[in-house]
Design a protein around this motif. Structure first.
Motif: not given
Length: 323
Positions: A7-10, A32-34, A50-52, A177-180
């Motif tokens: 859910g924090a992904g694209f 996973d927000l690592a 939210y859960k890991h 953005h985070h996908k680099g």
């Protein structure tokens, strides 16, 4: 409650945002927000918890959720790096984890929607139909997705609840953005043009001239639309392509970005040796099965979608809370 893994992904964050827009905020986000960047995708979303991903896996394996208050699971979490060659890692993350979530949903009869990939078609020499003869995995990521699709197919005849796998083609749009280096060509080109004024594309390779490699580019809003259509309409179970059914060249993609930004030019660079024999030079979703399922909401025109996306990036590039 609705559960969105990744859910924090694209794509996952776009699903959450659309759920917010239709009035759903009782959402459990699993991720996973690592990496220290994808948390930014959560700032504009409304969710109750939210859960890991590891904690969530323990919860479902321990049957801590009885399933009675779960309306749906959208399983978007995965390692999507096509250059990751640790096959054991990829299978634990994309295959074994997905099996655990699937069996939880089957046991509790929770509708399960998951992300597959057009990479399961390999070079596409036999077409892009959801059939065994068209499928081939050229890297560990593709293999992990194909292995899970084949596992699902074995269970579908006895499934008592909805199970839908969507083979995403080349998805682009907000919150990537985070996908680099794994972010879409549109995101890469937008940044290249801003930084250098030049959109850099691959030179010719095989039968394709410079920038003439073809891909089925699909806007993330359409991907969300297809997911929510299957949920809302209680569509049939199965594995379906999720693409526009139209292939565009990278030259067309670059020109769409240049037109949207009002600046830039195209240049070509040597085709990377590492990609030779492993690169999809052409993809185009066969929509026959998706349309037969009843999907009738269409897809964005690429130029319109690219203009909207570039404007979104210029405005800040992230969802805004409450909007």
């Amino acid at each position: 409650m609705i559960i969105v893994t990744g859910g924090a992904g694209f794509i996952g964050s776009n699903i959450v945002k659309q759920l917010n827009r239709i009035g759903r905020e009782d959402i459990l986000i699993v991720d996973d927000l690592a990496d220290g960047e994808n948390y930014k995708n959560l700032r504009g979303l409304k969710f109750f918890d939210y859960k890991h991903k590891d904690d969530f896996l323990e919860n479902i394996e321990g049957d801590d959720f009885d399933g009675t208050d779960v309306d749906a699971v959208f399983h978007e979490g995965a390692c999507s790096d096509t250059m990751e060659y640790d096959v054991n890692y990829m299978m634990r993350t994309n295959y074994e984890y997905s099996k655990a979530v699937l069996h939880y949903c089957l046991e509790h009869r929770v509708p399960f929607f998951y992300a597959s990939s057009a990479s399961t078609y390999g070079l596409g020499e036999n077409g892009f139909r959801e059939e065994d003869e068209c499928e081939n995995a050229l890297n560990p990521y593709a293999f992990s997705k194909l292995a899970f699709d084949r596992y699902v197919r074995q269970l579908l005849p006895d499934a008592k609840s909805q199970v839908v796998g969507l083979r995403y083609f080349n998805v682009y749009g907000p919150q990537e953005h985070h996908k680099g280096k794994m972010a879409s060509i549109f995101y890469q080109l937008y940044n290249q043009i801003n930084e250098t004024g030049v959109a850099k594309l691959f030179d010719g390779y095989g039968e394709y001239g410079p920038g003439e490699q073809l891909r089925d580019f699909v806007y993330v809003k359409d991907v969300v639309k297809v997911n929510l259509w299957f949920w809302r309409e209680k569509g049939p179970s199965g594995i379906f392509n999720c693409g526009t059914g139209k292939a565009h060249s990278y030259n067309e993609a670059a020109q769409a970005v240049i037109d949207a930004m009002g600046k830039g030019k195209i240049e070509y660079r040597a085709f990377p040796e590492v990609l030779k024999g492993k690169y999809q030079s052409y993809t185009q979703a066969d929509e026959t099965k998706l349309l037969a399922a009843g999907y009738d909401e269409g897809f964005y025109d690429m130029k319109d979608a690219v203009k909207e996306y570039c404007d979104f990036l210029t405005a800040g590039g992230y969802f805004v809370y409450g909007k």
